[in-house]
Motif scaffolding. Structure first.
Motif, PDB file in Angstrom:
ATOM      1  N   GLY A  90       0.809  -1.214   0.000  1.00 31.08           N
ATOM      2  CA  GLY A  90       0.000   0.000   0.000  1.00 31.08           C
ATOM      3  C   GLY A  90       0.840   1.261   0.000  1.00 31.08           C
ATOM      4  O   GLY A  90       0.562   2.215  -0.743  1.00 31.08           O
ATOM      5  N   TYR A  91       1.882   1.282   0.820  1.00 29.28           N
ATOM      6  CA  TYR A  91       2.755   2.455   0.859  1.00 29.28           C
ATOM      7  C   TYR A  91       3.481   2.658  -0.468  1.00 29.28           C
ATOM      8  O   TYR A  91       3.638   3.796  -0.938  1.00 29.28           O
ATOM      9  CB  TYR A  91       3.784   2.310   1.988  1.00 29.28           C
ATOM     10  N   LEU A  92       3.926   1.550  -1.081  1.00 26.27           N
ATOM     11  CA  LEU A  92       4.632   1.668  -2.357  1.00 26.27           C
ATOM     12  C   LEU A  92       3.705   2.156  -3.455  1.00 26.27           C
ATOM     13  O   LEU A  92       4.115   2.919  -4.335  1.00 26.27           O
ATOM     14  CB  LEU A  92       5.253   0.325  -2.734  1.00 26.27           C
ATOM     15  N   GLU A  93       2.450   1.708  -3.443  1.00 28.96           N
ATOM     16  CA  GLU A  93       1.492   2.164  -4.446  1.00 28.96           C
ATOM     17  C   GLU A  93       1.258   3.668  -4.325  1.00 28.96           C
ATOM     18  O   GLU A  93       1.140   4.376  -5.328  1.00 28.96           O
ATOM     19  CB  GLU A  93       0.178   1.401  -4.309  1.00 28.96           C
ATOM     20  N   GLN A  94       1.198   4.148  -3.076  1.00 31.40           N
ATOM     21  CA  GLN A  94       1.000   5.578  -2.861  1.00 31.40           C
ATOM     22  C   GLN A  94       2.284   6.370  -3.062  1.00 31.40           C
ATOM     23  O   GLN A  94       2.252   7.582  -3.315  1.00 31.40           O
ATOM     24  CB  GLN A  94       0.472   5.816  -1.452  1.00 31.40           C
ATOM     25  N   GLY A  95       3.422   5.692  -2.913  1.00 35.34           N
ATOM     26  CA  GLY A  95       4.705   6.379  -3.016  1.00 35.34           C
ATOM     27  C   GLY A  95       5.055   7.194  -1.795  1.00 35.34           C
ATOM     28  O   GLY A  95       5.974   8.007  -1.827  1.00 35.34           O
ATOM     29  N   VAL A  96       4.335   6.968  -0.701  1.00 29.72           N
ATOM     30  CA  VAL A  96       4.527   7.762   0.518  1.00 29.72           C
ATOM     31  C   VAL A  96       4.422   6.850   1.738  1.00 29.72           C
ATOM     32  O   VAL A  96       3.472   6.076   1.856  1.00 29.72           O
ATOM     33  CB  VAL A  96       3.481   8.888   0.639  1.00 29.72           C
ATOM     34  N   MET A  97       5.420   6.958   2.619  1.00 25.71           N
ATOM     35  CA  MET A  97       5.329   6.375   3.957  1.00 25.71           C
ATOM     36  C   MET A  97       5.712   7.475   4.949  1.00 25.71           C
ATOM     37  O   MET A  97       6.877   7.824   5.075  1.00 25.71           O
ATOM     38  CB  MET A  97       6.264   5.168   4.136  1.00 25.71           C
TER      39      MET A  97
END
Length: 465
Positions: free
Chosen positions: A420-427
């Motif tokens: 999920g974080y990789l899909e959004q590109g944001v953690m």
């Protein structure tokens, strides 16, 4: 009926389809498309296995439906789907299944004893995910106490040598006692004890210097703090030892690191120290950081040709004020020569320890497992310790059970959360939400990690090989 023999003939037909798709997936579909195709391949594999047992189960349609539901993973990854990819995948899957069904109708008979004996033999070798995780932790992630002690001893010896040298050559330099820090000291290092951190605390006069948070500077970056010189009109330049590293009214971390590089890395008699310590000690020059390489063993007989794992020691100047720790690491703050890096590592480590102590949890155990998985897997290697620690901290806000028996569930959740974080590109950082911990990853690295993690959704064991 001989389901096993017929299944082999069916797999020959499917193999031609799958071999063609996989061999050309990266070229035709790109990394993202290859990730989706990999998931579809795993789903087809399970569909075939279930179809092979169809004659012994009256609920054939239900099992087939479950297999097709697994193909829903293809639709669950919108950022990776290429236009028309689902149609291509489903077309070849349907063709393979029709061929498999035809083979199932022409199966010779064998004794029921032979059919029943094969699954039993296979079950003897199968480990649950929980057992695999424990085995992986003890054999791949955790370090032997002897190895940790050896690395700490070498690092402390180097620490003593550097501290004595600085006190002798630069007696007016105000420094606190040097010490070890980082993962090796906090029992969070995995795979091998091959790096250590030597902290060099600077003493600043509180009346002459002030730490400025990153949000209050012109940089506006939460992790890029600055150190301002105060009262220059009343206490002119030269009253503080550190005034010689002033740039534009601020203490320059880059100028300080350059000075230490010349004073320590380029000046100390490393061949003499190597002989005294019975090690090969040499500085690693050419980078922005202060690093030493140590190869244990006899200098003449085992020096450069030794197969022993080298130990790298990073020398990090730091500033402390209450619970704030700033580090002089130009490689993290470049191109800003006056910026100091706010280290969140002490806060993250302390928070994990507090959570584990409060509920007797195994969050640190889970973190070490994830760190080992990422370090040993080339596709996941760009994921460093900080994003993984923050992943567990975020997940701990929603999940309270971190007991040893729940680690398999938490491990699978970590995989899903990472996707999920990789899909959004944001953690977002746990302590500094404005900081994106994935900002340093390239698009190709994200695609590579996404491919591996999507495959691990159905088969998490592939990460533990």
């Amino acid at each position: 009926m001989d389901f096993q023999g017929s299944r082999r003939r069916g797999e020959d037909g499917i193999a031609m389809v799958i071999d063609f798709l996989l061999s050309n997936a990266r070229l035709v579909l790109g990394v993202g498309g290859a990730a989706v195709l990999g998931i579809a391949t795993l789903a087809v594999k399970r569909l075939i296995e279930r179809a092979g047992r169809a004659a012994e189960d009256e609920k054939v349609e239900q099992k087939m439906a479950e297999s097709w539901e697994e193909l829903g993973l293809v639709s669950a990854s919108p950022t990776l789907i290429k236009k028309g990819l689902e149609g291509v995948v489903m077309k070849h899957v349907a063709k393979a299944v029709r061929q498999q069904k035809g083979d199932l109708c022409q199966q010779p008979q064998v004794s029921s004893l032979e059919v029943q004996s094969k699954p039993k033999r296979l079950q003897l070798c199968v480990l649950t995910l929980q057992e695999r995780l424990q085995q992986y932790y003890h054999t791949r992630a955790a370090l032997a106490p002897k190895e940790v002690h050896r690395a700490q001893t070498l690092a402390l010896d180097i620490c003593s040598e550097i501290q004595v040298f600085l006190h002798t050559r630069h007696p007016d330099m105000p420094l606190d006692e040097m010490s070890l820090g980082g993962a090796l000291l906090d029992d969070l290092q995995v795979v091998s004890a091959d790096h250590a951190c030597l902290l060099v605390p600077l003493q600043l006069e509180s009346s002459l210097w002030r730490l400025i948070p990153g949000e209050d500077t012109l940089l506006t970056h939460p992790l890029h703090w600055m150190v301002r010189r105060l009262n220059l009109e009343y206490f002119p330049r030269g009253r503080s030892y550190w005034d010689r590293f002033l740039v534009g009214g601020y203490l320059s971390s880059e100028a300080l690191v350059n000075m230490l590089s010349k004073a320590v890395m380029e000046t100390m008699n490393w061949p003499s120290i190597s002989s005294t310590m019975d090690c090969l000690v040499r500085p690693v020059l050419g980078g922005q950081d202060l690093r030493l390489e140590i190869r244990p063993g006899d200098v003449e007989g085992r020096g450069a040709g030794s197969s022993d794992q080298p130990l790298f020691i990073s020398m990090v100047p730091i500033l402390r004020e209450l619970d704030v720790v700033l580090t002089a690491q130009p490689e993290l703050t470049s191109p800003w020569v006056n910026a100091w890096h706010l280290s969140l590592y002490p806060w993250e480590t302390q928070r994990l320890a507090q959570l584990d102590a409060s509920d007797d949890g195994h969050r640190r155990h889970a973190l070490k497992t994830l760190k080992a998985v990422c370090r040993l897997n080339p596709a996941l290697r760009p994921l460093k310790a900080a994003p993984l620690a923050n992943l567990i901290l975020h997940l701990s806000d929603r999940e309270s059970d971190w007991s040893e028996g729940a680690l398999d569930v938490r491990f699978q959740q970590c995989i899903t959360e990472l996707i999920g974080y990789l899909e959004q590109g944001v953690m977002p950082s746990y302590f500094k939400p404005a900081v994106n911990l994935l900002s340093g990853l390239s698009e190709d690295q994200v695609d590579q990690m996404g491919f591996m993690l999507y495959c691990a959704v159905s088969e998490p064991e592939i990460l533990l090989i």
